[in-house]
Design a protein around this motif. Structure first.
Motif, PDB file in Angstrom:
ATOM      1  N   PRO A   1       0.671  -0.712   0.209  1.00 11.03           N
ATOM      2  CA  PRO A   1      -0.005   0.134   0.338  1.00 11.03           C
ATOM      3  C   PRO A   1       1.828   1.085  -0.239  1.00 11.03           C
ATOM      4  CG  PRO A   1      -0.860  -1.631   1.496  1.00 11.03           C
ATOM      5  CD  PRO A   1       0.113  -2.494   1.249  1.00 11.03           C
ATOM      6  N   VAL A   2       1.817   0.932   1.249  1.00 10.07           N
ATOM      7  CA  VAL A   2       2.295   1.840   1.075  1.00 10.07           C
ATOM      8  C   VAL A   2       3.050   3.044  -0.730  1.00 10.07           C
ATOM      9  CG1 VAL A   2       5.121   3.615   1.804  1.00 10.07           C
ATOM     10  CG2 VAL A   2       3.598   2.523   3.049  1.00 10.07           C
ATOM     11  N   GLY A   3       3.928   1.798  -1.601  1.00  6.59           N
ATOM     12  CA  GLY A   3       4.379   1.518  -2.677  1.00  6.59           C
ATOM     13  C   GLY A   3       3.948   2.161  -3.649  1.00  6.59           C
ATOM     14  N   GLU A   4       2.262   1.757  -3.654  1.00  3.60           N
ATOM     15  CA  GLU A   4       1.266   2.176  -4.240  1.00  3.60           C
ATOM     16  C   GLU A   4       0.633   3.131  -4.499  1.00  3.60           C
ATOM     17  OE1 GLU A   4      -3.214   1.079  -6.144  1.00  3.60           O
ATOM     18  OE2 GLU A   4      -1.636   0.081  -4.547  1.00  3.60           O
ATOM     19  N   ALA A   5       0.535   4.041  -2.568  1.00  6.30           N
ATOM     20  CA  ALA A   5       0.371   5.476  -2.554  1.00  6.30           C
ATOM     21  C   ALA A   5       1.973   6.095  -3.291  1.00  6.30           C
ATOM     22  CB  ALA A   5      -0.024   5.528  -0.774  1.00  6.30           C
ATOM     23  N   VAL A   6       2.372   5.841  -2.980  1.00  7.57           N
ATOM     24  CA  VAL A   6       3.790   6.629  -3.406  1.00  7.57           C
ATOM     25  C   VAL A   6       3.956   6.875  -4.859  1.00  7.57           C
ATOM     26  CG1 VAL A   6       5.951   6.649  -3.619  1.00  7.57           C
ATOM     27  CG2 VAL A   6       5.802   6.379  -1.589  1.00  7.57           C
ATOM     28  N   ALA A   7       3.544   6.228  -5.433  1.00  5.38           N
ATOM     29  CA  ALA A   7       3.247   5.897  -7.628  1.00  5.38           C
ATOM     30  C   ALA A   7       2.309   6.976  -7.892  1.00  5.38           C
ATOM     31  CB  ALA A   7       2.850   4.327  -8.174  1.00  5.38           C
ATOM     32  N   MET A   8       1.553   6.718  -6.861  1.00  8.98           N
ATOM     33  CA  MET A   8       0.442   7.777  -7.356  1.00  8.98           C
ATOM     34  C   MET A   8       0.215   8.916  -7.212  1.00  8.98           C
ATOM     35  SD  MET A   8      -1.467   5.340  -8.612  1.00  8.98           S
ATOM     36  CE  MET A   8      -2.109   3.889  -9.109  1.00  8.98           C
TER      37      MET A   8
ATOM     38  N   LEU B   1       3.609  10.288  -7.163  1.00  4.29           N
ATOM     39  CA  LEU B   1       4.567  10.983  -8.380  1.00  4.29           C
ATOM     40  C   LEU B   1       4.148  10.801  -9.697  1.00  4.29           C
ATOM     41  CD1 LEU B   1       8.015   9.232  -7.521  1.00  4.29           C
ATOM     42  CD2 LEU B   1       7.084  11.759  -6.291  1.00  4.29           C
ATOM     43  N   ALA B   2       3.310   9.990  -9.615  1.00  5.38           N
ATOM     44  CA  ALA B   2       2.452  10.082 -11.282  1.00  5.38           C
ATOM     45  C   ALA B   2       0.999  12.071 -11.045  1.00  5.38           C
ATOM     46  CB  ALA B   2       1.446   9.326 -11.460  1.00  5.38           C
ATOM     47  N   ASP B   3       0.744  11.327  -9.897  1.00  3.50           N
ATOM     48  CA  ASP B   3      -0.239  13.100  -9.893  1.00  3.50           C
ATOM     49  C   ASP B   3       0.875  13.795 -10.200  1.00  3.50           C
ATOM     50  OD1 ASP B   3      -2.805  11.765  -9.901  1.00  3.50           O
ATOM     51  OD2 ASP B   3      -2.349  11.817  -7.413  1.00  3.50           O
ATOM     52  N   ALA B   4       2.119  14.037 -10.122  1.00  2.00           N
ATOM     53  CA  ALA B   4       3.400  15.538 -10.416  1.00  2.00           C
ATOM     54  C   ALA B   4       3.834  15.151 -11.360  1.00  2.00           C
ATOM     55  CB  ALA B   4       4.247  15.275  -8.984  1.00  2.00           C
ATOM     56  N   GLY B   5       3.459  14.151 -12.068  1.00  2.00           N
ATOM     57  CA  GLY B   5       3.362  14.667 -13.816  1.00  2.00           C
ATOM     58  C   GLY B   5       4.548  13.377 -13.990  1.00  2.00           C
ATOM     59  N   THR B   6       5.210  11.933 -13.352  1.00  2.00           N
ATOM     60  CA  THR B   6       6.439  11.265 -13.410  1.00  2.00           C
ATOM     61  C   THR B   6       5.883  10.298 -13.838  1.00  2.00           C
ATOM     62  OG1 THR B   6       6.620  12.637 -11.909  1.00  2.00           O
ATOM     63  CG2 THR B   6       8.297  10.370 -11.713  1.00  2.00           C
TER      64      THR B   6
ATOM     65  N   ARG C   1      -3.692   0.803 -13.305  1.00  2.00           N
ATOM     66  CA  ARG C   1      -4.279   2.509 -12.355  1.00  2.00           C
ATOM     67  C   ARG C   1      -3.683   3.027 -12.568  1.00  2.00           C
ATOM     68  NH1 ARG C   1      -4.895   2.913  -5.767  1.00  2.00           N
ATOM     69  NH2 ARG C   1      -5.660   5.196  -6.923  1.00  2.00           N
ATOM     70  N   LEU C   2      -2.614   3.251 -13.234  1.00  2.00           N
ATOM     71  CA  LEU C   2      -1.688   3.850 -13.246  1.00  2.00           C
ATOM     72  C   LEU C   2      -1.961   3.796 -15.065  1.00  2.00           C
ATOM     73  CD1 LEU C   2       1.878   3.781 -12.014  1.00  2.00           C
ATOM     74  CD2 LEU C   2       0.845   5.532 -11.693  1.00  2.00           C
ATOM     75  N   VAL C   3      -2.192   3.315 -16.182  1.00  2.00           N
ATOM     76  CA  VAL C   3      -2.240   3.035 -17.429  1.00  2.00           C
ATOM     77  C   VAL C   3      -4.181   4.049 -17.297  1.00  2.00           C
ATOM     78  CG1 VAL C   3      -3.072   2.114 -19.098  1.00  2.00           C
ATOM     79  CG2 VAL C   3      -1.199   1.332 -17.991  1.00  2.00           C
ATOM     80  N   ASP C   4      -4.632   4.219 -15.973  1.00  2.00           N
ATOM     81  CA  ASP C   4      -5.723   4.524 -16.948  1.00  2.00           C
ATOM     82  C   ASP C   4      -6.043   5.438 -16.961  1.00  2.00           C
ATOM     83  OD1 ASP C   4      -7.307   2.195 -16.760  1.00  2.00           O
ATOM     84  OD2 ASP C   4      -7.399   1.603 -14.946  1.00  2.00           O
ATOM     85  N   ARG C   5      -4.723   6.671 -15.376  1.00  2.00           N
ATOM     86  CA  ARG C   5      -4.677   7.616 -15.482  1.00  2.00           C
ATOM     87  C   ARG C   5      -3.534   8.696 -16.509  1.00  2.00           C
ATOM     88  NH1 ARG C   5      -3.653   9.469  -9.591  1.00  2.00           N
ATOM     89  NH2 ARG C   5      -5.342   7.503  -8.470  1.00  2.00           N
ATOM     90  N   GLY C   6      -3.514   7.865 -17.970  1.00  2.00           N
ATOM     91  CA  GLY C   6      -2.413   8.078 -18.551  1.00  2.00           C
ATOM     92  C   GLY C   6      -1.266   8.512 -18.650  1.00  2.00           C
ATOM     93  N   VAL C   7      -1.015   7.228 -17.792  1.00  2.00           N
ATOM     94  CA  VAL C   7       0.658   7.340 -16.975  1.00  2.00           C
ATOM     95  C   VAL C   7       1.862   6.662 -17.511  1.00  2.00           C
ATOM     96  CG1 VAL C   7       2.151   7.163 -15.085  1.00  2.00           C
ATOM     97  CG2 VAL C   7      -0.261   8.638 -15.080  1.00  2.00           C
TER      98      VAL C   7
ATOM     99  N   GLY D   1      -1.489   6.398  11.006  1.00  2.00           N
ATOM    100  CA  GLY D   1      -1.355   7.211   9.965  1.00  2.00           C
ATOM    101  C   GLY D   1      -1.305   6.115   8.664  1.00  2.00           C
ATOM    102  N   THR D   2      -1.368   6.949   7.416  1.00  2.00           N
ATOM    103  CA  THR D   2      -1.801   6.674   6.039  1.00  2.00           C
ATOM    104  C   THR D   2      -0.936   6.655   4.880  1.00  2.00           C
ATOM    105  OG1 THR D   2      -2.720   8.920   4.928  1.00  2.00           O
ATOM    106  CG2 THR D   2      -3.935   7.384   6.842  1.00  2.00           C
ATOM    107  N   PRO D   3      -0.690   5.644   4.339  1.00  2.00           N
ATOM    108  CA  PRO D   3      -0.067   4.630   3.310  1.00  2.00           C
ATOM    109  C   PRO D   3       0.148   6.842   2.707  1.00  2.00           C
ATOM    110  CG  PRO D   3      -1.192   3.346   3.115  1.00  2.00           C
ATOM    111  CD  PRO D   3      -1.720   4.548   3.924  1.00  2.00           C
ATOM    112  N   ALA D   4      -0.981   7.112   1.358  1.00  2.00           N
ATOM    113  CA  ALA D   4      -0.922   8.719   1.594  1.00  2.00           C
ATOM    114  C   ALA D   4      -0.161   9.420   2.777  1.00  2.00           C
ATOM    115  CB  ALA D   4      -1.997   8.919   1.134  1.00  2.00           C
TER     116      ALA D   4
END
Length: 250
Positions: A18-25, A27-32, A50-56, A211-214
């Motif tokens: 879950p932490v790795g997934e949250a990090v991926a999302m 960073l992807a939201d930041a344009g990576t 999930r990332l592909v669905d966001r166009g990443v 705390g949360t993964p986010a």
């Protein structure tokens, strides 16, 4: 100034939790652009979808955490896909904490291989190219056990080794535009904490919540940003203030 568009490439190691997934999302939201490694093929595929669905742009590579050959191959595949790696996020490997008398020879090997050797191999494969290119962000994710809590000797040894490794590398790489920092997690709910466990844990956390993964991902996002170029060799606690109870919070 932040790099615009999807120009940066992040490799997230042990992304299949879950932490790795949250990090991926985050960073992807930041344009990576995102590269994922881990040992759970099903989870990696789900995160990648999930990332592909966001166009990443994304690549996911199955890799055992401490196998030098597989690590070398996974980095080569990421380089073949994207041409470079700008951000390396070394998410911690899950280790079962044990008291000293419970730790077997095999436990020692697992702790040091997953907690120190694996990160070392990734750093050795990725950081030289960052230094040559004049830019890099390395963020290790560890946990508060590195401070040396009771009945965590194997985990504390591994996390402390990673702490020393990243601080040394920060000094080696600073003049080349590569920053190296560590995010230390406190109690984070990855979906397995029971209500009874939550009540007990919250009692020892100053902010009175788990705390949360986010929460972890937001700290990683800060340290991975172009704008964090004057922050290196540091340890950022994401623990709701729990580390303030310890005399060695560095």
């Amino acid at each position: 100034m932040e790099t615009k568009g999807r120009e940066r490439v992040a490799l997230i190691v042990n992304a299949d939790d879950p932490v790795g997934e949250a990090v991926a999302m985050r960073l992807a939201d930041a344009g990576t652009q995102i590269a994922l490694t881990g040992s759970d093929a099903g989870r990696l595929d789900r995160i990648a979808s999930r990332l592909v669905d966001r166009g990443v742009p994304v690549i996911a590579v199955m890799t055992r955490a401490a196998d030098p050959g597989e690590i070398r191959e996974s980095v080569a595949r990421v380089m073949a896909r994207f041409g470079r790696i700008d951000i390396l996020v070394q998410n911690e490997s899950v280790l079962a904490a044990k008291a000293l008398e419970e730790i077997s020879d095999a436990d020692v090997g697992v702790a040091l291989e997953a907690g120190v050797a694996g990160p070392f191999h990734y750093l050795r494969e990725v950081v030289p190219a960052m230094r040559k290119g004049g830019f890099g962000r390395v963020v290790a994710i560890s946990d508060i056990n590195y401070l040396g809590l009771a009945r965590t000797a194997n985990v504390a040894a591994a996390r402390s080794g990673l702490f020393g490794l990243t601080r040394a590398l920060a000094l080696e790489s600073a003049r080349d535009g590569v920053t190296v920092n560590t995010v230390v997690m406190g109690d984070v709910d990855s979906g397995t904490v029971t209500d009874a466990e939550r009540e007990t844990l919250v009692g020892g956390i100053p902010v009175k919540r788990i705390g949360t993964p986010a929460d972890v991902a937001n700290a990683v996002g800060f340290l991975a940003a172009d704008s964090s170029k004057y922050v290196t060799g540091q340890t950022l606690f994401v623990c709701g203030g729990k580390s303030a109870y310890f005399s060695m919070s560095i």
